[in-house]
Write a protein that holds these residues in place. Structure first.
Motif, PDB file in Angstrom:
ATOM      1  N   GLU A 103       0.919  -1.187   0.254  1.00  0.00           N
ATOM      2  CA  GLU A 103      -0.210   0.075   0.471  1.00  0.00           C
ATOM      3  C   GLU A 103       1.052   1.010   0.389  1.00  0.00           C
ATOM      4  O   GLU A 103       0.352   2.399  -0.586  1.00  0.00           O
ATOM      5  CB  GLU A 103      -1.301   0.147   1.584  1.00  0.00           C
ATOM      6  CG  GLU A 103      -1.916   1.571   1.064  1.00  0.00           C
ATOM      7  CD  GLU A 103      -2.884   1.432   2.649  1.00  0.00           C
ATOM      8  OE1 GLU A 103      -3.118   2.063   2.770  1.00  0.00           O
ATOM      9  OE2 GLU A 103      -3.363   0.003   3.097  1.00  0.00           O
ATOM     10  N   VAL A 104       2.163   1.562   0.986  1.00  0.00           N
ATOM     11  CA  VAL A 104       2.621   2.565   1.072  1.00  0.00           C
ATOM     12  C   VAL A 104       3.113   2.657   0.196  1.00  0.00           C
ATOM     13  O   VAL A 104       3.714   3.777  -0.989  1.00  0.00           O
ATOM     14  CB  VAL A 104       3.575   2.137   1.523  1.00  0.00           C
ATOM     15  CG1 VAL A 104       4.429   2.903   1.989  1.00  0.00           C
ATOM     16  CG2 VAL A 104       2.936   2.072   3.402  1.00  0.00           C
ATOM     17  N   ASN A 105       4.225   1.190  -1.212  1.00  0.00           N
ATOM     18  CA  ASN A 105       4.446   1.217  -2.450  1.00  0.00           C
ATOM     19  C   ASN A 105       3.806   2.382  -3.934  1.00  0.00           C
ATOM     20  O   ASN A 105       4.162   3.221  -4.435  1.00  0.00           O
ATOM     21  CB  ASN A 105       5.139   0.084  -3.029  1.00  0.00           C
ATOM     22  CG  ASN A 105       6.260  -0.376  -1.903  1.00  0.00           C
ATOM     23  OD1 ASN A 105       7.208   0.242  -1.290  1.00  0.00           O
ATOM     24  ND2 ASN A 105       7.004  -1.458  -2.366  1.00  0.00           N
ATOM     25  N   VAL A 106       2.692   1.791  -3.422  1.00  0.00           N
ATOM     26  CA  VAL A 106       1.153   2.404  -4.511  1.00  0.00           C
ATOM     27  C   VAL A 106       1.155   3.656  -4.519  1.00  0.00           C
ATOM     28  O   VAL A 106       0.875   4.564  -5.473  1.00  0.00           O
ATOM     29  CB  VAL A 106       0.146   1.103  -4.371  1.00  0.00           C
ATOM     30  CG1 VAL A 106      -1.264   1.833  -5.208  1.00  0.00           C
ATOM     31  CG2 VAL A 106       0.043  -0.224  -4.834  1.00  0.00           C
ATOM     32  N   LEU A 107       0.429   3.767  -3.258  1.00  0.00           N
ATOM     33  CA  LEU A 107       1.108   5.727  -2.863  1.00  0.00           C
ATOM     34  C   LEU A 107       1.882   6.169  -3.107  1.00  0.00           C
ATOM     35  O   LEU A 107       1.509   7.637  -3.890  1.00  0.00           O
ATOM     36  CB  LEU A 107       0.002   5.794  -1.331  1.00  0.00           C
ATOM     37  CG  LEU A 107      -0.808   5.028  -1.098  1.00  0.00           C
ATOM     38  CD1 LEU A 107      -1.268   5.532   0.614  1.00  0.00           C
ATOM     39  CD2 LEU A 107      -2.420   5.451  -1.291  1.00  0.00           C
ATOM     40  N   PHE A 108       2.852   5.856  -3.280  1.00  0.00           N
ATOM     41  CA  PHE A 108       4.380   6.846  -3.751  1.00  0.00           C
ATOM     42  C   PHE A 108       4.146   7.113  -4.662  1.00  0.00           C
ATOM     43  O   PHE A 108       4.510   7.936  -5.498  1.00  0.00           O
ATOM     44  CB  PHE A 108       5.371   5.896  -2.622  1.00  0.00           C
ATOM     45  CG  PHE A 108       6.539   6.659  -3.159  1.00  0.00           C
ATOM     46  CD1 PHE A 108       7.422   7.748  -2.946  1.00  0.00           C
ATOM     47  CD2 PHE A 108       7.594   6.372  -4.166  1.00  0.00           C
ATOM     48  CE1 PHE A 108       7.865   8.703  -2.988  1.00  0.00           C
ATOM     49  CE2 PHE A 108       8.650   6.273  -4.436  1.00  0.00           C
ATOM     50  CZ  PHE A 108       9.195   7.959  -4.287  1.00  0.00           C
ATOM     51  N   ILE A 109       4.038   5.926  -5.370  1.00  0.00           N
ATOM     52  CA  ILE A 109       4.557   5.576  -6.792  1.00  0.00           C
ATOM     53  C   ILE A 109       3.220   6.974  -7.766  1.00  0.00           C
ATOM     54  O   ILE A 109       3.426   7.564  -8.258  1.00  0.00           O
ATOM     55  CB  ILE A 109       3.900   4.151  -7.484  1.00  0.00           C
ATOM     56  CG1 ILE A 109       5.260   3.386  -7.274  1.00  0.00           C
ATOM     57  CG2 ILE A 109       3.603   4.059  -9.346  1.00  0.00           C
ATOM     58  CD1 ILE A 109       6.676   3.563  -7.836  1.00  0.00           C
ATOM     59  N   LYS A 110       2.102   6.949  -7.240  1.00  0.00           N
ATOM     60  CA  LYS A 110       0.659   7.829  -7.731  1.00  0.00           C
ATOM     61  C   LYS A 110       1.080   9.432  -6.962  1.00  0.00           C
ATOM     62  O   LYS A 110       1.115   9.790  -8.060  1.00  0.00           O
ATOM     63  CB  LYS A 110      -0.715   7.743  -6.409  1.00  0.00           C
ATOM     64  CG  LYS A 110      -1.901   7.994  -6.962  1.00  0.00           C
ATOM     65  CD  LYS A 110      -3.114   7.983  -6.414  1.00  0.00           C
ATOM     66  CE  LYS A 110      -3.863   8.439  -6.782  1.00  0.00           C
ATOM     67  NZ  LYS A 110      -5.295   8.920  -5.679  1.00  0.00           N
ATOM     68  N   GLU A 111       1.515   9.444  -6.031  1.00  0.00           N
ATOM     69  CA  GLU A 111       2.761  10.867  -5.279  1.00  0.00           C
ATOM     70  C   GLU A 111       3.468  11.358  -6.131  1.00  0.00           C
ATOM     71  O   GLU A 111       3.508  12.231  -6.932  1.00  0.00           O
ATOM     72  CB  GLU A 111       3.072  10.780  -4.181  1.00  0.00           C
ATOM     73  CG  GLU A 111       2.814  11.970  -3.622  1.00  0.00           C
ATOM     74  CD  GLU A 111       3.657  12.351  -1.910  1.00  0.00           C
ATOM     75  OE1 GLU A 111       4.718  12.270  -1.715  1.00  0.00           O
ATOM     76  OE2 GLU A 111       3.242  11.129  -1.164  1.00  0.00           O
ATOM     77  N   LEU A 112       4.556   9.763  -7.214  1.00  0.00           N
ATOM     78  CA  LEU A 112       5.780  11.147  -7.651  1.00  0.00           C
ATOM     79  C   LEU A 112       4.806  11.107  -9.457  1.00  0.00           C
ATOM     80  O   LEU A 112       5.915  11.361 -10.149  1.00  0.00           O
ATOM     81  CB  LEU A 112       6.121   9.034  -7.980  1.00  0.00           C
ATOM     82  CG  LEU A 112       7.795  10.013  -8.553  1.00  0.00           C
ATOM     83  CD1 LEU A 112       8.541  10.803  -7.741  1.00  0.00           C
ATOM     84  CD2 LEU A 112       8.319   8.084  -8.730  1.00  0.00           C
ATOM     85  N   CYS A 113       3.752  10.035  -9.662  1.00  0.00           N
ATOM     86  CA  CYS A 113       3.435  10.775 -10.708  1.00  0.00           C
ATOM     87  C   CYS A 113       3.161  11.755 -11.077  1.00  0.00           C
ATOM     88  O   CYS A 113       3.200  12.772 -12.391  1.00  0.00           O
ATOM     89  CB  CYS A 113       2.187   9.179 -11.458  1.00  0.00           C
ATOM     90  SG  CYS A 113       3.111   7.945 -11.930  1.00  0.00           S
ATOM     91  N   GLU A 114       2.550  11.947 -10.352  1.00  0.00           N
ATOM     92  CA  GLU A 114       1.289  13.750  -9.936  1.00  0.00           C
ATOM     93  C   GLU A 114       3.057  14.700  -9.942  1.00  0.00           C
ATOM     94  O   GLU A 114       2.515  15.661 -10.753  1.00  0.00           O
ATOM     95  CB  GLU A 114       0.339  13.967  -8.911  1.00  0.00           C
ATOM     96  CG  GLU A 114      -0.202  13.008  -9.068  1.00  0.00           C
ATOM     97  CD  GLU A 114      -1.222  13.315  -7.497  1.00  0.00           C
ATOM     98  OE1 GLU A 114      -1.167  13.785  -6.558  1.00  0.00           O
ATOM     99  OE2 GLU A 114      -2.045  12.169  -7.240  1.00  0.00           O
ATOM    100  N   LYS A 115       4.002  14.206  -9.880  1.00  0.00           N
ATOM    101  CA  LYS A 115       5.023  15.073  -9.328  1.00  0.00           C
ATOM    102  C   LYS A 115       5.309  15.426 -10.996  1.00  0.00           C
ATOM    103  O   LYS A 115       6.247  16.266 -11.242  1.00  0.00           O
ATOM    104  CB  LYS A 115       6.076  14.771  -8.134  1.00  0.00           C
ATOM    105  CG  LYS A 115       5.422  15.195  -6.806  1.00  0.00           C
ATOM    106  CD  LYS A 115       6.309  14.486  -5.691  1.00  0.00           C
ATOM    107  CE  LYS A 115       5.823  15.303  -4.502  1.00  0.00           C
ATOM    108  NZ  LYS A 115       6.773  14.529  -3.231  1.00  0.00           N
TER     109      LYS A 115
END
Length: 125
Positions: A103-115
């Motif tokens: 879950e942490v990995n998925v949330l981080f990747i999503k946030e990184l995509c936005e950035k």
């Protein structure tokens, strides 16, 4: 793995790599960058802010007007126990810990995509 493509953006891939690297450094990642024939690779790990179980791999491929970015967290440990054993001992503690890590990995990747989307829009010519 997430793959995102951009066309007709006219982005300096070196500058894009630099900006992504600086963004990750602000989050206290240890970073290694490689220049490849057709782009760049960034490896980032061990951020105290993000408790990821693995290494972030960012791959930037292509040309300024037609490029793609692949994002993936390469896990340090695989979950090698049979499901029955993981729930038998500790009430599923290891299974829950593994799922929380995902879950942490998925949330981080999503946030990184936005950035990264913001960076691309800022530096496109």
């Amino acid at each position: 793995m997430i793959r995102k493509n951009w066309k007709n953006q006219n982005v300096d891939l070196y500058m894009l790599t630099y900006k992504i690297t600086k963004m990750l450094e602000k989050d206290d990642f240890n970073i290694i960058v490689f220049q490849r024939e057709n782009g760049y690779e960034i490896f980032a790990e061990d951020s105290p802010k993000y408790k990821m179980n693995g290494t972030l791999h960012v791959e930037i491929n292509g040309e300024p007007n037609d490029f793609s970015i692949n994002l993936e967290v390469e896990r340090k440990k695989r979950f090698d126990f049979p499901l029955l054993l993981t729930t038998m001992f500790g009430g599923g503690y290891f299974l829950l810990k593994h799922l929380k890590s995902n879950e942490v990995n998925v949330l981080f990747i999503k946030e990184l995509c936005e950035k990264i989307d913001k960076i691309v829009s800022q530096i496109s010519k």
